[in-house]
Design a protein around this motif. Structure first.
Motif, PDB file in Angstrom:
ATOM      1  N   VAL A 296      -3.817  -5.594   5.593  1.00  0.00           N
ATOM      2  CA  VAL A 296      -2.844  -4.566   5.974  1.00  0.00           C
ATOM      3  C   VAL A 296      -3.533  -3.334   6.542  1.00  0.00           C
ATOM      4  CG1 VAL A 296      -0.960  -5.169   4.403  1.00  0.00           C
ATOM      5  CG2 VAL A 296      -2.839  -3.758   3.577  1.00  0.00           C
ATOM      6  N   GLY A 297      -4.873  -3.332   6.552  1.00  0.00           N
ATOM      7  CA  GLY A 297      -5.626  -2.174   7.034  1.00  0.00           C
ATOM      8  C   GLY A 297      -6.450  -1.589   5.897  1.00  0.00           C
ATOM      9  N   ARG A 298      -6.974  -0.397   6.133  1.00  0.00           N
ATOM     10  CA  ARG A 298      -7.761   0.228   5.061  1.00  0.00           C
ATOM     11  C   ARG A 298      -6.836   0.680   3.948  1.00  0.00           C
ATOM     12  NH1 ARG A 298     -10.890   4.809   6.040  1.00  0.00           N
ATOM     13  NH2 ARG A 298      -9.221   5.483   7.421  1.00  0.00           N
ATOM     14  N   ARG A 299      -7.288   0.493   2.713  1.00  0.00           N
ATOM     15  CA  ARG A 299      -6.465   0.803   1.550  1.00  0.00           C
ATOM     16  C   ARG A 299      -5.926   2.232   1.567  1.00  0.00           C
ATOM     17  NH1 ARG A 299      -4.956  -0.493  -3.316  1.00  0.00           N
ATOM     18  NH2 ARG A 299      -5.449  -2.654  -2.968  1.00  0.00           N
ATOM     19  N   VAL A 300      -6.748   3.197   2.031  1.00  0.00           N
ATOM     20  CA  VAL A 300      -6.306   4.602   2.019  1.00  0.00           C
ATOM     21  C   VAL A 300      -5.331   4.917   3.155  1.00  0.00           C
ATOM     22  CG1 VAL A 300      -8.332   5.565   0.872  1.00  0.00           C
ATOM     23  CG2 VAL A 300      -8.338   5.285   3.373  1.00  0.00           C
ATOM     24  N   ASP A 301      -5.241   4.032   4.144  1.00  0.00           N
ATOM     25  CA  ASP A 301      -4.427   4.309   5.328  1.00  0.00           C
ATOM     26  C   ASP A 301      -2.992   3.802   5.104  1.00  0.00           C
ATOM     27  OD1 ASP A 301      -3.351   4.696   7.814  1.00  0.00           O
ATOM     28  OD2 ASP A 301      -4.877   3.551   8.899  1.00  0.00           O
ATOM     29  N   GLU A 302      -2.206   4.608   4.401  1.00  0.00           N
ATOM     30  CA  GLU A 302      -0.848   4.166   4.029  1.00  0.00           C
ATOM     31  C   GLU A 302       0.001   3.848   5.253  1.00  0.00           C
ATOM     32  OE1 GLU A 302       0.717   7.248   1.591  1.00  0.00           O
ATOM     33  OE2 GLU A 302       0.043   6.249  -0.241  1.00  0.00           O
ATOM     34  N   ALA A 303      -0.207   4.621   6.328  1.00  0.00           N
ATOM     35  CA  ALA A 303       0.595   4.382   7.539  1.00  0.00           C
ATOM     36  C   ALA A 303       0.350   2.970   8.048  1.00  0.00           C
ATOM     37  CB  ALA A 303       0.239   5.407   8.615  1.00  0.00           C
ATOM     38  N   ALA A 304      -0.911   2.544   8.022  1.00  0.00           N
ATOM     39  CA  ALA A 304      -1.245   1.191   8.500  1.00  0.00           C
ATOM     40  C   ALA A 304      -0.631   0.148   7.570  1.00  0.00           C
ATOM     41  CB  ALA A 304      -2.755   1.016   8.568  1.00  0.00           C
ATOM     42  N   VAL A 305      -0.700   0.391   6.275  1.00  0.00           N
ATOM     43  CA  VAL A 305      -0.142  -0.569   5.309  1.00  0.00           C
ATOM     44  C   VAL A 305       1.360  -0.720   5.542  1.00  0.00           C
ATOM     45  CG1 VAL A 305       0.156  -1.133   2.868  1.00  0.00           C
ATOM     46  CG2 VAL A 305      -1.935   0.040   3.608  1.00  0.00           C
ATOM     47  N   SER A 330      -0.954   2.158  -4.340  1.00  0.00           N
ATOM     48  CA  SER A 330      -0.585   3.374  -5.067  1.00  0.00           C
ATOM     49  C   SER A 330       0.907   3.680  -4.871  1.00  0.00           C
ATOM     50  CB  SER A 330      -1.435   4.531  -4.543  1.00  0.00           C
ATOM     51  OG  SER A 330      -0.688   5.720  -4.546  1.00  0.00           O
ATOM     52  N   GLN A 331       1.537   4.225  -5.910  1.00  0.00           N
ATOM     53  CA  GLN A 331       2.974   4.512  -5.854  1.00  0.00           C
ATOM     54  C   GLN A 331       3.251   5.939  -5.409  1.00  0.00           C
ATOM     55  OE1 GLN A 331       5.906   2.893  -6.725  1.00  0.00           O
ATOM     56  NE2 GLN A 331       5.429   1.270  -8.185  1.00  0.00           N
ATOM     57  N   SER A 332       2.195   6.699  -5.029  1.00  0.00           N
ATOM     58  CA  SER A 332       2.466   8.104  -4.708  1.00  0.00           C
ATOM     59  C   SER A 332       2.777   8.271  -3.220  1.00  0.00           C
ATOM     60  CB  SER A 332       1.265   8.964  -5.100  1.00  0.00           C
ATOM     61  OG  SER A 332       0.177   8.629  -4.282  1.00  0.00           O
ATOM     62  N   GLY A 333       3.531   9.307  -2.886  1.00  0.00           N
ATOM     63  CA  GLY A 333       3.865   9.600  -1.497  1.00  0.00           C
ATOM     64  C   GLY A 333       4.567   8.430  -0.825  1.00  0.00           C
ATOM     65  N   PHE A 334       4.118   8.085   0.377  1.00  0.00           N
ATOM     66  CA  PHE A 334       4.692   6.972   1.146  1.00  0.00           C
ATOM     67  C   PHE A 334       4.453   5.643   0.407  1.00  0.00           C
ATOM     68  CE2 PHE A 334       4.201   4.314   5.272  1.00  0.00           C
ATOM     69  CZ  PHE A 334       5.559   4.018   5.310  1.00  0.00           C
ATOM     70  N   GLY A 335       3.463   5.650  -0.505  1.00  0.00           N
ATOM     71  CA  GLY A 335       3.175   4.458  -1.309  1.00  0.00           C
ATOM     72  C   GLY A 335       4.395   4.000  -2.097  1.00  0.00           C
ATOM     73  N   GLN A 336       5.259   4.919  -2.469  1.00  0.00           N
ATOM     74  CA  GLN A 336       6.465   4.536  -3.211  1.00  0.00           C
ATOM     75  C   GLN A 336       7.362   3.610  -2.380  1.00  0.00           C
ATOM     76  OE1 GLN A 336       9.775   7.380  -4.661  1.00  0.00           O
ATOM     77  NE2 GLN A 336       8.670   6.723  -6.488  1.00  0.00           N
ATOM     78  N   ALA A 337       7.452   3.912  -1.083  1.00  0.00           N
ATOM     79  CA  ALA A 337       8.253   3.052  -0.203  1.00  0.00           C
ATOM     80  C   ALA A 337       7.574   1.698  -0.026  1.00  0.00           C
ATOM     81  CB  ALA A 337       8.450   3.723   1.149  1.00  0.00           C
ATOM     82  N   ILE A 338       6.264   1.724   0.165  1.00  0.00           N
ATOM     83  CA  ILE A 338       5.517   0.469   0.362  1.00  0.00           C
ATOM     84  C   ILE A 338       5.688  -0.430  -0.857  1.00  0.00           C
ATOM     85  CG2 ILE A 338       3.185  -0.511   0.576  1.00  0.00           C
ATOM     86  CD1 ILE A 338       2.467   2.084   2.183  1.00  0.00           C
ATOM     87  N   MET A 339       5.461   0.132  -2.052  1.00  0.00           N
ATOM     88  CA  MET A 339       5.560  -0.684  -3.264  1.00  0.00           C
ATOM     89  C   MET A 339       6.997  -1.123  -3.534  1.00  0.00           C
ATOM     90  SD  MET A 339       2.768  -1.645  -4.438  1.00  0.00           S
ATOM     91  CE  MET A 339       3.238  -2.314  -6.040  1.00  0.00           C
ATOM     92  N   ASN A 340       7.982  -0.289  -3.195  1.00  0.00           N
ATOM     93  CA  ASN A 340       9.387  -0.676  -3.347  1.00  0.00           C
ATOM     94  C   ASN A 340       9.687  -1.949  -2.544  1.00  0.00           C
ATOM     95  OD1 ASN A 340      12.239  -0.082  -1.688  1.00  0.00           O
ATOM     96  ND2 ASN A 340      12.433  -0.001  -3.909  1.00  0.00           N
ATOM     97  N   ARG A 341       9.232  -1.998  -1.272  1.00  0.00           N
ATOM     98  CA  ARG A 341       9.497  -3.178  -0.434  1.00  0.00           C
ATOM     99  C   ARG A 341       8.689  -4.383  -0.908  1.00  0.00           C
ATOM    100  NH1 ARG A 341      11.517   1.237   0.901  1.00  0.00           N
ATOM    101  NH2 ARG A 341      12.466   1.566   2.948  1.00  0.00           N
ATOM    102  N   LEU A 342       7.427  -4.132  -1.297  1.00  0.00           N
ATOM    103  CA  LEU A 342       6.573  -5.233  -1.746  1.00  0.00           C
ATOM    104  C   LEU A 342       7.135  -5.839  -3.040  1.00  0.00           C
ATOM    105  CD1 LEU A 342       3.946  -6.721  -1.017  1.00  0.00           C
ATOM    106  CD2 LEU A 342       2.692  -5.048  -2.388  1.00  0.00           C
TER     107      LEU A 342
END
Ligand code: AMP
Ligand code: MG
Length: 353
Positions: A296-305, A330-342
């Protein structure tokens, strides 16, 4: 029905194509179009027949309301009443952009568009093609994501075509979307503003404008027995064909566990896909025996994920992968949306190692 495909550049929408698309909508037809979040399946939001057609094209239950897309600030007052101060503040801060607000609807909006509710979901998207298209279409475009119900939302026109060819009049191809996950939905009709669906506009960003914002508990807790407030969040959404498990824990333990499970599944005759990061993909390619490893890209690059997730789920479907393992994020910031969909894609199947 033959579906016309029109390609255009995001920064320079093709006037003739847009005019044609607008005409189709005003005549009661359907057009899929790019937005900054995912591709939308648009119809005239003020025409009940158009909304019925959208549900039919998607195979979506008609109690699951559509988002009304606008392209002029003041149009919010035509379709919502009252418009509370919070809505005006949020619009000023984040519109045009990936934020949807739920308000009480006016009589202009038919109940077919709102799934029988007396509230309406409104968004003013940022994407230049989306904005010129909405303008040409008359200013009010109802649009859910342009996928068949139960499939991941499309991030490329090619995926829209796979799902919608022969079902709609036109697809506007504006290339890959920027964000890749659906808009944040915030409900402003209750006592406190409440996030019904996390997205690129995070809780922290909303709280910079409004003092306090709640999060619908059903988003955070898989075992919560309450009914989600956004009807769409009730359905098993975003589900790949393969059986997806999220593995959570210290990074090294996670890679080791995924490699082990993958080897075991491959020996049992499964076709395994792994959702990896740039940091771990090579390890899986060497040691997991998995048929398909995608980063999905680099782990820290939430936009790429965020941008890669749905594409990867679709690719696994095309490859007929039967078992999928994913690292956790991570569930913080945009990570919350990513983890919600995953989590939704995994049917909340998480293993801690
Ligand atoms: P989609 O267009 O596929 O992103 O789905 C739209 C989402 O917005 C669904 O989850 C709907 O349930 C939600 N939604 C639309 N209108 C409303 C509303 N009036 N109240 C609550 N949720 C809504
Ligand atoms: Mg959708």
């Amino acid at each position: 029905m033959e579906t016309i495909l029109v390609k255009m550049e995001k920064e320079n929408p093709d006037a003739e194509g847009i005019r044609k698309a607008g005409e189709i909508i005003r005549a009661g037809g359907l057009v899929a179009f790019p937005t900054e979040t995912v591709y939308g399946l648009g119809g005239d939001a003020l025409n009940p027949d158009s909304s019925r057609k959208i549900y039919a094209a998607k195979g979506r239950p008609s109690d699951n309301p559509l988002i009304v897309h606008i392209c002029r600030w003041d149009d919010i007052y035509k379709i919502a009443h009252p418009v509370p101060e919070e809505a005006e503040k949020l619009a000023k801060a984040y519109w045009p952009g990936p934020l949807t607000m739920i308000l009480k609807k006016t009589d202009l909006v038919p109940e077919e568009t709102t799934g029988g509710l007396d509230t309406v979901a409104i968004r003013f998207p940022q994407d230049p093609i989306a904005r010129t298209f909405i303008e040409a279409a008359g200013g009010f475009v109802a649009a859910p994501s342009a996928n068949l119900s139960g499939k991941p939302s499309p991030t490329l026109a090619q995926y829209v075509a796979e799902d919608m060819n022969g079902r709609i009049e036109m697809i506007i191809d504006g290339g890959e979307v920027g964000i890749g996950l659906e808009s944040t939905i915030v409900d402003l009709t209750g006592e406190e503003p409440m996030i019904l669906r996390p997205g690129f506009i995070t809780k922290e960003m909303l709280e910079e404008v409004l003092k306090r914002v709640e999060v619908d508990r059903t988003i955070l807790d898989a075992n919560c027995r309450l009914r989600p407030k956004a009807p769409g969040m009730r359905y098993k959404h975003y589900a790949p064909k393969g059986d997806l498990t999220i593995i959570e824990g210290e990074p090294e333990a996670v890679t080791e566990a995924i490699c082990q499970r993958s080897k075991a599944a491959e020996s049992a005759g499964e076709k395994v896909g792994i959702i990896a990061t740039d940091e771990t993909a090579r390890q899986y390619r060497t040691f997991s025996g998995a048929e398909s490893v995608k980063s999905v890209g680099r782990r820290v690059d939430e936009a790429a994920v965020g941008r890669s997730l749905y594409r990867i789920l679709r690719e696994f479907d095309d490859e007929n992968v039967t078992v999928i393992f994913s690292e956790s994020f991570s569930q913080s910031g945009f990570g919350q949306a990513i983890m919600n969909r995953l989590l939704k894609a995994a049917g909340h199947h998480v293993e801690r190692v």
